[in-house]
Design a protein around this motif. Structure first.
Motif, PDB file in Angstrom:
ATOM      1  N   SER A  14       0.859  -1.333   0.134  1.00 16.26           N
ATOM      2  CA  SER A  14      -0.088   0.079  -0.147  1.00 16.26           C
ATOM      3  C   SER A  14       0.799   1.319  -0.070  1.00 16.26           C
ATOM      4  CB  SER A  14      -0.831  -0.141   1.277  1.00 16.26           C
ATOM      5  OG  SER A  14      -0.200  -0.185   2.414  1.00 16.26           O
ATOM      6  N   ILE A  15       0.406   2.078  -0.838  1.00 19.88           N
ATOM      7  CA  ILE A  15       1.371   3.392  -0.833  1.00 19.88           C
ATOM      8  C   ILE A  15       0.542   4.796  -0.710  1.00 19.88           C
ATOM      9  CG2 ILE A  15       2.604   4.868  -2.528  1.00 19.88           C
ATOM     10  CD1 ILE A  15       3.361   2.235  -4.010  1.00 19.88           C
ATOM     11  N   ALA A  16       0.867   5.352   0.051  1.00 21.17           N
ATOM     12  CA  ALA A  16       0.291   6.797   0.251  1.00 21.17           C
ATOM     13  C   ALA A  16       1.068   7.701  -0.501  1.00 21.17           C
ATOM     14  CB  ALA A  16       0.095   7.387   1.417  1.00 21.17           C
ATOM     15  N   VAL A  17       0.406   8.831  -1.431  1.00 18.62           N
ATOM     16  CA  VAL A  17       1.281   9.809  -2.119  1.00 18.62           C
ATOM     17  C   VAL A  17       0.812  11.181  -1.365  1.00 18.62           C
ATOM     18  CG1 VAL A  17       1.740  10.780  -4.390  1.00 18.62           C
ATOM     19  CG2 VAL A  17       0.960   8.526  -4.192  1.00 18.62           C
ATOM     20  N   LEU A  18       1.664  11.836  -0.615  1.00 19.15           N
ATOM     21  CA  LEU A  18       1.193  13.134  -0.167  1.00 19.15           C
ATOM     22  C   LEU A  18       1.852  14.347  -0.854  1.00 19.15           C
ATOM     23  CD1 LEU A  18       2.532  10.789   2.304  1.00 19.15           C
ATOM     24  CD2 LEU A  18       1.605  12.517   3.773  1.00 19.15           C
ATOM     25  N   GLY A  19       0.859  14.936  -1.442  1.00 27.42           N
ATOM     26  CA  GLY A  19       1.132  15.710  -2.488  1.00 27.42           C
ATOM     27  C   GLY A  19       0.533  15.467  -3.898  1.00 27.42           C
ATOM     28  N   ALA A  20      -0.176  14.298  -3.910  1.00 18.83           N
ATOM     29  CA  ALA A  20      -0.703  13.993  -5.136  1.00 18.83           C
ATOM     30  C   ALA A  20      -1.821  15.168  -5.589  1.00 18.83           C
ATOM     31  CB  ALA A  20      -1.576  12.578  -4.856  1.00 18.83           C
ATOM     32  N   SER A  21      -1.796  15.288  -6.787  1.00 21.48           N
ATOM     33  CA  SER A  21      -2.489  16.753  -7.391  1.00 21.48           C
ATOM     34  C   SER A  21      -3.302  16.214  -8.619  1.00 21.48           C
ATOM     35  CB  SER A  21      -1.247  17.720  -7.591  1.00 21.48           C
ATOM     36  OG  SER A  21      -1.985  18.583  -8.310  1.00 21.48           O
ATOM     37  N   GLU A  22      -4.155  17.165  -8.989  1.00 21.49           N
ATOM     38  CA  GLU A  22      -4.916  17.000 -10.197  1.00 21.49           C
ATOM     39  C   GLU A  22      -4.161  18.108 -11.155  1.00 21.49           C
ATOM     40  OE1 GLU A  22      -7.500  15.464 -11.165  1.00 21.49           O
ATOM     41  OE2 GLU A  22      -8.453  15.067  -9.411  1.00 21.49           O
ATOM     42  N   ARG A  23      -3.076  18.903 -10.751  1.00 24.27           N
ATOM     43  CA  ARG A  23      -2.564  19.896 -11.545  1.00 24.27           C
ATOM     44  C   ARG A  23      -2.017  19.388 -12.589  1.00 24.27           C
ATOM     45  NH1 ARG A  23       1.816  23.235 -10.306  1.00 24.27           N
ATOM     46  NH2 ARG A  23       1.799  22.314  -8.255  1.00 24.27           N
ATOM     47  N   GLU A  24      -2.034  19.641 -13.988  1.00 30.05           N
ATOM     48  CA  GLU A  24      -1.441  19.107 -14.944  1.00 30.05           C
ATOM     49  C   GLU A  24       0.010  19.557 -14.886  1.00 30.05           C
ATOM     50  OE1 GLU A  24      -1.808  16.697 -18.410  1.00 30.05           O
ATOM     51  OE2 GLU A  24      -3.012  17.075 -17.057  1.00 30.05           O
ATOM     52  N   HIS A  25       0.827  18.205 -15.227  1.00 25.81           N
ATOM     53  CA  HIS A  25       2.149  18.648 -15.142  1.00 25.81           C
ATOM     54  C   HIS A  25       3.134  18.856 -13.897  1.00 25.81           C
ATOM     55  CE1 HIS A  25       1.708  18.540 -19.527  1.00 25.81           C
ATOM     56  NE2 HIS A  25       1.050  19.785 -19.543  1.00 25.81           N
ATOM     57  N   SER A  29       0.990  15.347  -9.616  1.00 24.05           N
ATOM     58  CA  SER A  29       0.031  14.694 -10.606  1.00 24.05           C
ATOM     59  C   SER A  29       0.595  13.519 -11.519  1.00 24.05           C
ATOM     60  CB  SER A  29      -0.413  15.897 -11.530  1.00 24.05           C
ATOM     61  OG  SER A  29      -1.371  15.454 -12.487  1.00 24.05           O
ATOM     62  N   ILE A  30       1.953  13.586 -12.090  1.00 23.85           N
ATOM     63  CA  ILE A  30       2.641  12.630 -12.561  1.00 23.85           C
ATOM     64  C   ILE A  30       2.837  11.834 -11.921  1.00 23.85           C
ATOM     65  CG2 ILE A  30       4.732  12.327 -13.945  1.00 23.85           C
ATOM     66  CD1 ILE A  30       5.065  15.457 -14.629  1.00 23.85           C
ATOM     67  N   ILE A  31       3.235  11.619 -10.814  1.00 22.03           N
ATOM     68  CA  ILE A  31       3.303  10.408  -9.947  1.00 22.03           C
ATOM     69  C   ILE A  31       2.301   9.635  -9.780  1.00 22.03           C
ATOM     70  CG2 ILE A  31       3.857   9.636  -7.449  1.00 22.03           C
ATOM     71  CD1 ILE A  31       6.846  10.522  -8.441  1.00 22.03           C
ATOM     72  N   PHE A  32       1.261  10.380  -9.133  1.00 21.73           N
ATOM     73  CA  PHE A  32       0.006   9.517  -9.068  1.00 21.73           C
ATOM     74  C   PHE A  32      -0.574   8.785 -10.227  1.00 21.73           C
ATOM     75  CE2 PHE A  32      -4.485   8.602  -7.730  1.00 21.73           C
ATOM     76  CZ  PHE A  32      -4.252   7.820  -6.438  1.00 21.73           C
ATOM     77  N   ARG A  33      -0.344   9.624 -11.469  1.00 26.32           N
ATOM     78  CA  ARG A  33      -0.848   8.930 -12.603  1.00 26.32           C
ATOM     79  C   ARG A  33       0.232   8.049 -12.968  1.00 26.32           C
ATOM     80  NH1 ARG A  33      -1.369  13.393 -15.140  1.00 26.32           N
ATOM     81  NH2 ARG A  33       0.572  13.620 -16.093  1.00 26.32           N
ATOM     82  N   ASN A  34       1.459   7.897 -12.732  1.00 26.00           N
ATOM     83  CA  ASN A  34       2.301   6.903 -13.095  1.00 26.00           C
ATOM     84  C   ASN A  34       1.889   5.567 -12.261  1.00 26.00           C
ATOM     85  OD1 ASN A  34       3.822   8.338 -15.099  1.00 26.00           O
ATOM     86  ND2 ASN A  34       5.371   8.629 -13.668  1.00 26.00           N
ATOM     87  N   ALA A 148       7.181   5.024  -9.144  1.00 22.87           N
ATOM     88  CA  ALA A 148       6.918   5.991  -8.298  1.00 22.87           C
ATOM     89  C   ALA A 148       7.950   7.196  -8.544  1.00 22.87           C
ATOM     90  CB  ALA A 148       7.256   5.443  -6.784  1.00 22.87           C
ATOM     91  N   THR A 149       8.093   7.448  -9.795  1.00 26.73           N
ATOM     92  CA  THR A 149       8.951   8.563 -10.383  1.00 26.73           C
ATOM     93  C   THR A 149       8.156   9.740 -11.020  1.00 26.73           C
ATOM     94  OG1 THR A 149       9.367   7.778 -12.526  1.00 26.73           O
ATOM     95  CG2 THR A 149      10.726   6.892 -10.660  1.00 26.73           C
ATOM     96  N   PHE A 150       8.963  10.752 -11.366  1.00 24.20           N
ATOM     97  CA  PHE A 150       8.089  11.653 -12.109  1.00 24.20           C
ATOM     98  C   PHE A 150       8.553  11.694 -13.584  1.00 24.20           C
ATOM     99  CE2 PHE A 150      11.384  13.963  -9.445  1.00 24.20           C
ATOM    100  CZ  PHE A 150      12.105  14.342 -10.268  1.00 24.20           C
ATOM    101  N   THR A 151       9.080  10.629 -14.058  1.00 25.63           N
ATOM    102  CA  THR A 151       9.407  10.318 -15.473  1.00 25.63           C
ATOM    103  C   THR A 151       8.234   9.533 -16.125  1.00 25.63           C
ATOM    104  OG1 THR A 151      10.937   9.677 -17.178  1.00 25.63           O
ATOM    105  CG2 THR A 151      10.918   8.511 -15.059  1.00 25.63           C
ATOM    106  N   GLN A 152       7.913   9.988 -17.259  1.00 24.49           N
ATOM    107  CA  GLN A 152       6.600   9.261 -17.522  1.00 24.49           C
ATOM    108  C   GLN A 152       6.869   7.960 -18.491  1.00 24.49           C
ATOM    109  OE1 GLN A 152       3.438  11.677 -19.407  1.00 24.49           O
ATOM    110  NE2 GLN A 152       4.435  13.425 -18.382  1.00 24.49           N
ATOM    111  N   GLN A 153       8.077   7.635 -18.630  1.00 25.05           N
ATOM    112  CA  GLN A 153       8.582   6.630 -19.224  1.00 25.05           C
ATOM    113  C   GLN A 153       8.952   5.367 -18.614  1.00 25.05           C
ATOM    114  OE1 GLN A 153      12.293   6.721 -21.772  1.00 25.05           O
ATOM    115  NE2 GLN A 153      11.246   5.862 -23.514  1.00 25.05           N
ATOM    116  N   MET A 154       8.366   4.293 -18.519  1.00 25.94           N
ATOM    117  CA  MET A 154       8.350   3.340 -17.541  1.00 25.94           C
ATOM    118  C   MET A 154       9.556   2.468 -18.258  1.00 25.94           C
ATOM    119  SD  MET A 154       7.567   1.394 -14.797  1.00 25.94           S
ATOM    120  CE  MET A 154       7.115   0.159 -14.046  1.00 25.94           C
TER     121      MET A 154
END
Length: 898
Positions: A14-25, A29-34, A148-154
């Protein structure tokens, strides 16, 4: 022993993302989307006090509001909020956190960052939260769908693990590997390393079954002992390839600014890698190529001679040039080789190495040449080159190379040059796991890395004690000299003091007499005989020749007084305030076959003392060939050091000169190793010249610098590599008269340990490992027998019958991540129960733990293991019930008096 202490970081449910966001870019936002997009199977909890939902998932105002177990917290909040977030995580039982936030630590602007980080780490230590970062890219585990990175390439899933201090390099390495069809088991960005560093990550990856090879990008090391410990553990089990940035001054300054850590000598860093069994690369492509070739097959490279087979002269010349650059020797064909090859090859083939089979070469010609080279005793590996030509079937040759190589332990590396015409061959190489590269230079570089890896693995297996001779050095006497100098405010020992210290460790010294006046100088000269060298004796003056403080070839009594007075006048004119105690007179040491060498010691700010040997005297600055190694040394390591210098060729017989006495030179290196092991105050030693010839070796001049060291309970804390603790060996007699040898475990005990486990009953194995186990895996065996004596200890109890050693009991502890407590384990052979062996082993273990400053020893014991529970009670352990698992009891012993 339970799961690894970093398990919550690398296997979170289980992971909690503190600072997860809706704000694009935004990073949040990127971390939670990844995490959502890459298929993470565990539970995800976005935390943002300003939103009720984030990316269609219920959002929580704080970690406290989740009310469910959380294994890992990913923090992207402003720096000022991070310390309190870590406190909240600790209260809620979160064991691991990844901090992507910047603005913390020494590299942050102003003092605020350092204060915030100190507060953050106070809470982390208080609650046992392990932290990756801050200011890092994050963590990627492709097989677990965790990005769990802010790079969008897995990254593609694979078997290489990348650990880097640079997030930018991580993204580049991911992109490059994808293009090459390669993948990773893990990508770990360390960031500013407030807590988890290379050592801890390597300790985990060493036993990770998904990781077959490890890549490190390093800018600076903060904790040398932890780094070396983790590196040695990992490199014993799987290949570790390292790229070190900042080899030159401009890069060093950038690395210092980026990491805020202390940077040491590149030569010493390279020596540390060799001693730890890792290999070094200098580019990202070299690093990945090395990891690929080292992890494809378990090659046993013996020697370093390379054979090259080709159907074109140009590629072979390119390969030879690269071999010369990397000092890779080429196999030389003898007449017997030619006699065997000639009947089967074209008449005009090269008759030498490289074996140029000509453009008309067929698959059969290649097979003959390859079979012969693989069977040649001196050949360590074969490079097979092919350029697509009319008579050469590239695919057929590839099939034969694959088939032939599979039956040989020697590495075969292929280079099929071209594109479309060799595409099928390269596909076959990939399919059958045969190393292949696009250019001859890459192939030779890969072979050089293989030989380097095997050589360094031999160095890794060396576990010398601090002493290697029968007569003990006068440690107390040498220490008194050093302490007296420090007490008087001096860091430079006088010539007399320096000579006394090295003499206390039995180094061979040229005779010398000290004279405080001209008459004493004359008497000393007549005593020693002519010709003589006269040197100023002034503790404040280190470079005596620069101030006229050295006179050579004094050949008569008549000139002694004149040289004495003239030297003192010259020196006093330049240094009027210097304390001049007189002069030293030494015989001019001249032998027809003598070679001048230099042995030096420096204390590296990261890795502690390092020993070097190279050319000495007037040619030292010209040759600049010192080879460096970390102590402690043994004969194998000393021989290795000497063989790797350029001056080594001049030490052997040549032009009528006999070879030097190598044993005597090795002895000098061993004595220097003992000195730096036992006197941690040593800052620098300069033995120059050391004269070596066929009669022995003699120290002509020596200078020593010292400084005070902080008191510590850790033995050999000033060294990066802990010596084998031979002083802990002891004998014990059992009640039935049987004599036991109890000693720390050694790497060469692997077969004894395996035999010990095989002889245990299924119940004893279950009690010890809490699972069924027929034998130890190679990874477990190496992990158990090749230990870091600083962070852990393992004692074996042995009986010796007819010179045959048999293990009858093993006890060990490993220091916990808190650095103050340790976890123990004990097992005794079934037919040796109730003889007192377990008690004796545990008492030795407890004694060492106390000496190392540990405060608590603990261990898990199955409830049904009543014999072990009774023993622990007898030894003073408190037995506690485990509320979450009634089948287990925890035995705890306070090691310090309350």
């Amino acid at each position: 022993m339970g799961p690894h202490y970093l398990n919550h970081l690398f296997d979170p449910k289980s992971i909690a993302v503190l600072g997860a966001s809706e704000r694009e870019h935004s990073r949040g936002s990127i971390i939670f989307r990844n995490l959502l997009a890459c298929g993470f199977k565990g539970k995800l909890y976005p935390v943002n006090p300003n939103h009720s939902t984030v990316q269609n998932h219920r959002a929580y105002k704080s970690i406290n509001d989740i009310q469910q177990p959380v294994d890992l917290a990913i923090i992207i909040s402003p720096a000022a909020t991070v310390p309190d977030i870590i406190r909240q995580c600790g209260v809620e039982g979160v064991n691991a956190a990844i901090i992507l936030s910047d603005g913390l630590g020494e590299t942050a602007a102003g003092n605020t960052g350092a204060k915030l980080q100190a507060e953050m780490m106070k809470y982390a230590h208080q609650y046992g939260v392990r932290i990756l970062g801050p200011n890092c890219l994050g963590l990627m585990l492709p097989k677990k769908g965790l990005n769990a990175t802010f790079t969008q390439q897995m990254a593609n899933p694979g078997h290489m693990a990348l650990v880097s201090q640079s997030g930018a390099l991580c993204t580049a390495a991911i992109d490059w590997a994808r293009a090459e069809g390669l993948g990773y088991s893990a990508v770990i960005s360390l960031g500013d390393v407030a807590d988890i560093g290379f050592g801890e990550i390597l300790d985990y990856l060493a036993m990770d079954p998904s990781t077959h090879s490890i890549l490190l990008y390093i800018e600076a090391i903060r904790d040398a002992r932890s780094f070396i410990s983790g590196l040695r553990i990992a490199a014993r089990i799987k290949p570790v390839v390292v790229v070190k940035a900042g080899r030159f001054q401009q890069g060093l300054q950038t690395a210092i600014h980026h990491t805020g850590a202390v940077i040491g000598s590149d030569d010493v860093f390279h020596a540390a890698l060799r001693r730890a069994g890792a290999v070094r690369a200098y580019t990202i492509q070299q690093m990945v190529n090395a990891a690929e070739i080292l992890s494809r097959r378990h090659y046993h490279v013996k020697g370093d001679q390379l054979a090259i087979i080709t159907n074109g002269r140009g590629p072979a010349i390119m390969a030879c040039d690269r071999a010369v650059e990397l000092e890779v020797p080429l196999f030389e064909l003898e007449q017997t080789d030619l006699d065997q090859l000639n009947p089967h090859l074209l008449a005009n083939w090269s008759h030498a190495n490289p074996l140029d089979l000509l453009g008309d070469a067929t698959a059969e010609h290649y097979q003959v040449a390859l079979n012969h080279c693989l069977q040649a005793g001196k050949v360590a590996g074969v490079l097979v080159l092919l350029s697509p030509q009319t008579m050469t079937d590239a695919t057929a040759v590839a099939r034969l190379v694959i088939e032939t190589s599979q039956n040989s332990p020697k590495p075969v590396i292929a280079c099929w040059m071209g594109s479309a015409q060799v595409a099928e061959a390269n596909r076959l190489f990939r399919q059958h796991n045969l190393p292949h590269f696009d250019t001859p230079e890459f192939c030779v570089g890969a072979f050089a890395l293989l030989t380097s890896y095997q050589r360094n693995q031999q160095l890794l297996m060396q576990v010398p004690g601090p002493f290697t001779q029968h007569r003990n050095p006068d440690i107390a006497g040498a220490r008194l000299i050093v302490e007296e100098a420090l007490a008087s405010g001096r860091q430079h020992l006088s010539s007399l003091e320096s000579r006394a210290v090295v003499r206390a460790f039995h180094l061979p010294l040229a005779p010398a007499i000290y004279a405080s006046n001209a008459n004493d100088a004359l008497i000393a000269a007549e005593t020693l005989g002519f010709p003589l060298a006269m040197k100023i004796n002034a503790p404040d003056i280190q470079h005596r020749s620069d101030v006229g403080g050295v006179r050579l070839n004094i050949s008569s009594a008549a000139t002694v007084r004149h040289n004495f007075h003239e030297m003192l006048a010259t020196v006093r004119e330049q240094y009027p305030d210097a304390e001049i105690q007189g002069v030293t007179l030494e015989p001019m040491y001249r032998r027809a076959h003598g070679r001048e060498l230099m042995i030096g010691v420096v204390r590296d700010p990261v890795f502690g003392p390092a020993i070097s040997i190279g050319a000495g005297g007037v040619i030292a600055e010209v040759m600049q060939d010192p080879f460096t190694s970390l102590p402690p040394l043994n004969q194998f390591l000393a021989q290795h050091m000497i063989s790797r210098t350029r001056v080594n060729k001049l030490l052997r017989a040549f032009r009528g000169m006999p070879a030097i006495d190598f044993n005597a030179l090795e002895e000098v290196l061993l004595r220097v190793s003992e000195l730096v092991c036992e006197i941690p105050e040593i800052r620098k030693i300069d033995i120059n010249p050391l004269i070596a010839d066929d009669q022995g070796a003699l120290v002509v001049d020596v200078k020593i610098q010292v400084d005070a060291q902080p008191a510590t309970t850790r033995p050999y804390a000033h060294m990066a590599v802990h010596p084998y603790p031979a002083a802990l060996e002891s004998n014990a007699e059992l009640a039935d008269g049987t004599t036991l040898l109890i000693r720390p475990i050694r790497p060469e005990d692997a077969s004894l340990e395996q035999d010990f486990i095989r002889r245990l009953s299924p119940q004893s194995i279950y009690f010890r490992f809490m699972q069924t186990l027929n034998k130890l895996t190679p990874e477990m065996l190496m992990r158990f027998t090749q230990i870091d004596y600083d962070l852990e200890m393992a004692f074996v109890a042995m009986v010796i019958h007819q010179q045959q050693e048999t293990v009858v009991g093993v006890a060990r502890y490993m220091t916990n991540p808190d650095g103050t407590s340790c976890e123990f384990a004990l097992v005794v052979a079934d037919d040796w129960h109730h003889k007192g062996i377990g008690s004796r082993l545990m008492l030795e273990l407890i004694k060492v733990a106390r000496q190392r400053g540990l405060t608590e020893m603990e261990g898990e014991i199955l409830t049904e293991n009543q014999g072990m529970l009774a023993l622990m009670k007898k030894l003073g352990f408190t037995i506690r019930i485990q509320p979450d698992d009634l089948q287990l009891r925890r035995a705890v012993l306070r090691l310090t008096q309350s």
